[in-house]
Design a protein around this motif. Structure first.
Motif, PDB file in Angstrom:
ATOM      1  N   LYS A   1      -5.013-113.727  47.229  1.00 48.54           N
ATOM      2  CA  LYS A   1      -4.361-112.624  47.944  1.00 48.54           C
ATOM      3  C   LYS A   1      -3.844-113.088  49.302  1.00 48.54           C
ATOM      4  CE  LYS A   1      -7.055-108.956  45.707  1.00 48.54           C
ATOM      5  NZ  LYS A   1      -8.089-107.908  45.902  1.00 48.54           N
ATOM      6  N   LEU A   2      -4.649-113.864  50.005  1.00 45.21           N
ATOM      7  CA  LEU A   2      -4.221-114.354  51.310  1.00 45.21           C
ATOM      8  C   LEU A   2      -3.040-115.310  51.155  1.00 45.21           C
ATOM      9  CD1 LEU A   2      -4.600-114.475  54.347  1.00 45.21           C
ATOM     10  CD2 LEU A   2      -6.286-116.294  54.017  1.00 45.21           C
ATOM     11  N   ALA A   3      -3.091-116.168  50.144  1.00 44.62           N
ATOM     12  CA  ALA A   3      -1.986-117.102  49.900  1.00 44.62           C
ATOM     13  C   ALA A   3      -0.702-116.344  49.594  1.00 44.62           C
ATOM     14  CB  ALA A   3      -2.337-118.042  48.745  1.00 44.62           C
ATOM     15  N   ASP A   4      -0.798-115.274  48.810  1.00 44.20           N
ATOM     16  CA  ASP A   4       0.390-114.479  48.476  1.00 44.20           C
ATOM     17  C   ASP A   4       1.039-113.919  49.741  1.00 44.20           C
ATOM     18  OD1 ASP A   4       0.045-114.935  45.796  1.00 44.20           O
ATOM     19  OD2 ASP A   4      -0.829-112.970  45.343  1.00 44.20           O
ATOM     20  N   ILE A   5       0.216-113.413  50.651  1.00 48.88           N
ATOM     21  CA  ILE A   5       0.740-112.808  51.879  1.00 48.88           C
ATOM     22  C   ILE A   5       1.368-113.861  52.785  1.00 48.88           C
ATOM     23  CG2 ILE A   5       0.079-111.639  54.020  1.00 48.88           C
ATOM     24  CD1 ILE A   5      -2.088-110.187  52.338  1.00 48.88           C
ATOM     25  N   LEU A   6       0.662-114.969  52.996  1.00 50.83           N
ATOM     26  CA  LEU A   6       1.169-115.999  53.898  1.00 50.83           C
ATOM     27  C   LEU A   6       2.429-116.673  53.348  1.00 50.83           C
ATOM     28  CD1 LEU A   6      -2.210-117.614  55.034  1.00 50.83           C
ATOM     29  CD2 LEU A   6      -0.698-116.133  56.374  1.00 50.83           C
ATOM     30  N   LEU A   7       2.424-116.956  52.060  1.00 48.38           N
ATOM     31  CA  LEU A   7       3.582-117.623  51.465  1.00 48.38           C
ATOM     32  C   LEU A   7       4.803-116.711  51.426  1.00 48.38           C
ATOM     33  CD1 LEU A   7       1.757-119.559  48.628  1.00 48.38           C
ATOM     34  CD2 LEU A   7       3.080-120.583  50.474  1.00 48.38           C
ATOM     35  N   ALA A   8       4.565-115.408  51.330  1.00 47.67           N
ATOM     36  CA  ALA A   8       5.688-114.468  51.328  1.00 47.67           C
ATOM     37  C   ALA A   8       6.467-114.542  52.640  1.00 47.67           C
ATOM     38  CB  ALA A   8       5.178-113.045  51.097  1.00 47.67           C
ATOM     39  N   GLY A   9       5.760-114.858  53.717  1.00 50.01           N
ATOM     40  CA  GLY A   9       6.429-114.972  55.003  1.00 50.01           C
ATOM     41  C   GLY A   9       7.138-116.295  55.202  1.00 50.01           C
ATOM     42  N   LEU A  10       6.861-117.269  54.347  1.00 51.57           N
ATOM     43  CA  LEU A  10       7.465-118.593  54.469  1.00 51.57           C
ATOM     44  C   LEU A  10       8.620-118.808  53.506  1.00 51.57           C
ATOM     45  CD1 LEU A  10       4.229-120.810  54.691  1.00 51.57           C
ATOM     46  CD2 LEU A  10       5.594-119.907  56.580  1.00 51.57           C
TER      47      LEU A  10
END
Length: 201
Positions: free
Chosen positions: A184-193
Motif C-alpha cells: 500500500k505504501l509503495a502504491d502511494i509513493l510510486l503514484a507520485g513518481l
C-alpha cells in the motif's frame, strides 16, 4: 575457545541487546541506564560489562546491525529489474523488516544521533549507502521515463525515505494488516513518481 564454549556468551549478549532495544524504544537512549538493562535481563549491573563495553556500545551494536539489514535488503535486489519495480521491492522490503520488530527500527532510525562522533560517522556512512540506492534508482527511473522527467532526484529521494523512516510509528508486528502495508505504501509513493497519464479524466 570452541564454538560450544562461546555460544552461551553470544546468547547472553543477544539477550542484553534485545532488552536494551525494548528499553530504548520505550524510554529513549538517554532515559535508559545500564541498571535498567541489567534489571531487564536479571543481571547485576556490573555483570553487563562482561558482554558489552558500555551503554553506547550497546546502542551502536543495535543501530549498526539494523542499518546493515536494510542495506543488505536493497543491495540484494536485481539491478536488471526495471527501476520502478525495483523501488517498489525496496519499499516493501523496508516495511517487512520494520514489521519484524518496529521497536528496533525506531531505535535504528531515530536514536543513532546519540552516538559519539566515531560511531556516528560509521553509521552515517551506512545510511548514505542506503540513501544512494534510492537516489540511483529514482535517477535511473527518470532517465528511462519510468518516473516523471520533472522530478528533483534529491527531493524525491528524501520524500520516499522520510515516509519509510516513520513506518515504525504505525506498523505493528502483531497487526495482520502489516503484511500488506508495504504494498500500500509503495502504491502511494510510486503514484507520485510515475508520469501522469494525460488521458486519465
Amino acid at each position: 575457545m570452541s564454538t560450544s564454549e562461546s555460544d552461551p556468551a553470544v546468547a547472553t549478549r543477544e539477550t542484553i541487546l534485545a532488552a536494551a532495544t525494548a528499553l530504548f524504544g520505550d524510554l529513549d537512549y538517554p532515559g535508559t541506564s545500564i541498571r535498567d538493562i541489567a534489571r531487564a535481563v536479571d543481571m547485576l549491573p556490573g555483570s553487563i560489562y562482561a558482554y558489552v563495553d558500555n551503554k553506547e556500545a550497546i546502542l551502536y551494536a543495535i543501530v549498526s546491525a539494523g542499518i546493515e539489514q536494510f542495506v543488505a535488503a536493497v543491495e540484494s535486489l536485481d539491478p536488471a529489474t526495471a527501476p520502478d519495480l525495483r523501488l517498489e521491492q525496496a519499499i516493501r522490503a523496508h516495511v517487512d523488516i520494520v514489521a519484524e520488530n518496529p521497536q528496533r527500527a525506531l531505535v535504528v532510525f531515530h536514536q543513532w544521533r546519540y552516538l559519539g562522533d566515531e560511531s556516528r560517522a560509521k553509521v552515517i556512512t551506512a545510511r548514505r549507502r542506503y540513501e544512494e540506492f534510492f537516489r540511483a534508482t529514482i535517477g535511473e527511473g527518470i532517465k528511462t521515463q519510468a518516473f516523471r522527467s520533472d522530478l528533483d532526484v534529491r527531493y524525491a529521494t528524501l520524500t520516499v525515505l522520510g515516509a519509510l523512516n516513520w513506518t515504525p510509528e504505525w506498523v505493528h508486528a502483531d497487526d495482520p494488516s502489516s503484511a500488506d502495508s508495504g504494498r500500500k505504501l509503495a502504491d502511494i509513493l510510486l503514484a507520485g513518481l510515475r508520469p501522469v497519464d494525460e488521458d486519465t479524466p
